[in-house]
Design a protein around this motif. Sequence first.
Motif, short mmCIF file in Angstrom:
data_model
loop_
_atom_site.label_atom_id
_atom_site.label_comp_id
_atom_site.label_asym_id
_atom_site.label_seq_id
_atom_site.Cartn_x
_atom_site.Cartn_y
_atom_site.Cartn_z
N TYR A 92 0.81 -1.22 0.00
CA TYR A 92 0.00 0.00 0.00
C TYR A 92 0.85 1.27 0.00
O TYR A 92 0.35 2.34 -0.38
CB TYR A 92 -0.96 -0.01 1.19
N ASN A 93 2.13 1.18 0.37
CA ASN A 93 3.01 2.35 0.22
C ASN A 93 3.03 2.81 -1.23
O ASN A 93 3.00 4.01 -1.52
CB ASN A 93 4.44 2.01 0.67
N HIS A 114 -0.24 4.61 -2.19
CA HIS A 114 -0.27 6.00 -1.74
C HIS A 114 0.41 6.90 -2.78
O HIS A 114 -0.07 8.00 -3.08
CB HIS A 114 0.45 6.15 -0.40
N HIS A 115 1.52 6.44 -3.33
CA HIS A 115 2.22 7.23 -4.34
C HIS A 115 1.41 7.34 -5.63
O HIS A 115 1.51 8.35 -6.34
CB HIS A 115 3.60 6.64 -4.61
N GLY A 118 -1.70 7.70 -5.70
CA GLY A 118 -2.92 8.49 -5.49
C GLY A 118 -4.15 7.62 -5.57
O GLY A 118 -5.25 8.08 -5.88
#
Length: 202
Positions: A136-137, A140-141, A143
């Motif tokens: 999930y990192n 996040h990037h 969007g």
Amino acid sequence: MSSVKLAVIYYSATGTVHAMAERLEAAGQKAGAEVRLRQVPELAPAEAIASNAAWSQHFDRTKDEPKAAADDVVWADAVLFGTPTRYGNVSSQLKQFLDTLGPQWAQGLLADKVYAGFTASMTSHGGQESTLLALYNTIHHFGGVIVAPGYTDPLKFADGNPYGVSHVTGGSNTDPLTDAQYAALDHMAGRVVRIAGKLTAA
């Protein structure tokens, strides 16, 4: 309203994550989505694959399956990523695919989609949650909109992973999926399709 487009993109060495991906494909279709099931390419050297009979057999069995491309993510309204745990992290095969999406990321083509993940490990504390959090990192990037299952249904207390869906394959790496995992996979696919449908209709 047109149907939600769902991509199930995964890496599987010995077949567990592959079986989870197939269940998600069926559950996504049952939820009304148009589904693409895609395998990311194998990166391991032939001698490493040959050293493990289950790995070698699964590689031979699935080598001709459709391979994931950037277009599969761009096309989709929702994406489910699957990977075995690797030291509590995403497998290098799936990570390599994610790393190729830089051009699409730079154009904003990966944003505003629904994402969730699934994984498997040999032991019950083998890094399943950290693998999903590491996955999930990347989202996040992008969007992206992470739609983890949480405890949104009592069945999640049976499979016990609010971050996604996971399975313990056991010391011999052969323990099959159970009704708890199948129910959790069905729930996650249905929830992801439902939320993606709301976003695409907005």
